[in-house]
Enzyme design. Structure first.
Site, PDB file in Angstrom:
ATOM      1  N   ARG A 158      27.939  28.903  19.412  1.00  0.00           N
ATOM      2  CA  ARG A 158      28.233  27.909  20.730  1.00  0.00           C
ATOM      3  C   ARG A 158      29.818  26.859  20.723  1.00  0.00           C
ATOM      4  O   ARG A 158      29.134  26.318  19.253  1.00  0.00           O
ATOM      5  CB  ARG A 158      27.347  27.245  20.843  1.00  0.00           C
ATOM      6  N   SER A 206      23.019  33.274  23.119  1.00  0.00           N
ATOM      7  CA  SER A 206      21.499  32.973  22.002  1.00  0.00           C
ATOM      8  C   SER A 206      20.314  34.598  22.194  1.00  0.00           C
ATOM      9  O   SER A 206      20.696  35.667  23.043  1.00  0.00           O
ATOM     10  CB  SER A 206      20.434  32.142  22.642  1.00  0.00           C
ATOM     11  N   GLY A 264      19.267  23.154  32.861  1.00  0.00           N
ATOM     12  CA  GLY A 264      19.202  24.587  32.644  1.00  0.00           C
ATOM     13  C   GLY A 264      18.420  25.721  33.447  1.00  0.00           C
ATOM     14  O   GLY A 264      17.223  25.333  34.208  1.00  0.00           O
ATOM     15  N   HIS A 314      16.719  35.409  15.079  1.00  0.00           N
ATOM     16  CA  HIS A 314      17.573  34.837  16.389  1.00  0.00           C
ATOM     17  C   HIS A 314      19.041  34.555  15.544  1.00  0.00           C
ATOM     18  O   HIS A 314      19.091  34.066  14.467  1.00  0.00           O
ATOM     19  CB  HIS A 314      16.542  33.514  16.265  1.00  0.00           C
ATOM     20  N   HIS A 338       5.694  18.986  10.364  1.00  0.00           N
ATOM     21  CA  HIS A 338       4.480  18.488  10.921  1.00  0.00           C
ATOM     22  C   HIS A 338       3.012  19.620   9.763  1.00  0.00           C
ATOM     23  O   HIS A 338       2.247  19.529   9.779  1.00  0.00           O
ATOM     24  CB  HIS A 338       4.208  18.819  11.816  1.00  0.00           C
TER      25      HIS A 338
END
Length: 305
Positions: free
Chosen positions: A114, A96, A259, A110, A175
């Site tokens: 995985r 990440s 985690g 970003h 939202h």
């Protein structure tokens, strides 16, 4: 799909190599960047290597983290699209990357890669990369998406539009009725090809993160800014936090699976603000970001304004 040997070993080696490549590239751009290395163990199984970054220069905060964990049952965040996997043992390794620059004209970036294995037989890949600008530039968006398309190209012309659309849909704040940024690539449940072919594709995506991001950083890093731009950046970072805590399955998976919280939340920006009923000034560059850039666009086929 099934395989005989543990597929995580070679992929984990690649992730650690990519971790070092990214850190080296960031430090070359920002010699003042400090890297704090933490190796951690998870009581339920596995652990990771966190590389938290911070500094007074170009890159304000971020993380480049590798982890490999296992457990007796998948947490709820991993079962939304595959409830039939409930109660099965799992392994997962991943990388990440989150980079929050100080200059508001340099976007936040970003990336995530995985690999899951469940019941020692079923496997799938996931990941991608996305960009969150605070001030929008068509040439930056076009370069980002051109590089994303180039990453996918050897595996079929249909992949970029498919994973681009998936990214727009995933990084969406329902939202707020806006996307988190200008998107990129996102995919999950990737096991349609044989294992080696899937791994080659995912590694190619990982290899294209730096070519997608670094030219944009170089282009914008010297742009002058003041208190207005920093204040707007802080408000937009608040939306980034909202997405991570409300919607992001990776964050939820990490927390639900026990985690290391410090490693999971290293993705958060160093400063963020929330103002009641906050609105941008009509016709301003800040309004342009919201109106023009925070919605799905076909950046490869649109002309500059």
């Amino acid at each position: 799909m099934s395989i005989v040997t543990n597929p995580l070993n070679a992929f984990e080696d690649y992730l650690h190599t990519l971790q070092e490549r990214i850190l080296t590239a960031l430090q070359e751009l920002d010699p003042e960047l400090r890297v704090r290395a933490d190796t951690w163990q998870r009581s339920a199984g596995g652990g990771g290597e966190t590389r938290a970054i911070a500094g007074p220069g170009l890159f304000e905060k971020g993380g480049v983290n590798c982890s490999r964990v296992h457990g007796h049952a998948l947490p709820p965040a991993a079962l939304r699209t595959r409830p039939e996997m409930a109660g099965r043992p799992f392994e997962v390794c991943g990388l990440s990357v989150v980079v929050h620059p100080r200059n508001p004209y340099v976007p936040t970036a970003h990336a995530n890669l995985r690999l899951f294995r469940v019941n020692r037989q079923l496997w799938w890949f996931g990941g991608g990369f996305d960009l969150t600008p605070y001030y929008g530039f068509d040439e930056d968006a076009r370069h980002w998406h051109q590089t994303a398309r180039a990453a996918c190209a050897p595996f079929g012309s249909e992949l970029y539009p498919r994973f681009k659309r998936w990214c727009d849909e995933y990084f969406y704040l329902a939202h707020r009725e806006e996307t988190r940024g200008i998107g990129g690539l996102f995919f999950d449940d990737l096991n349609a090809w044989d294992f080696a072919h899937c791994q080659q594709f995912v590694q190619r995506v990982g290899d294209h993160f730096l070519p997608a991001y670094l030219p944009i950083v170089e282009r914008r890093r010297a742009t002058p800014y003041g208190e207005r731009e920093r204040a707007f950046q802080s408000c937009r970072r608040g939306r980034y936090v909202e997405f991570n805590l409300v919607y992001d399955r990776g964050t939820l998976f990490g927390l639900q699976s026990g985690g290391r919280a410090e490693s999971i939340l290293v993705s958060m920006p160093p400063l963020a603000t929330w103002h009641y009923n906050w609105q941008t000034e009509p016709g301003s560059p800040e309004a342009e970001l919201v109106e023009r850039y925070l919605r799905p666009r076909d950046w490869l086929h649109e002309e500059d304004r």
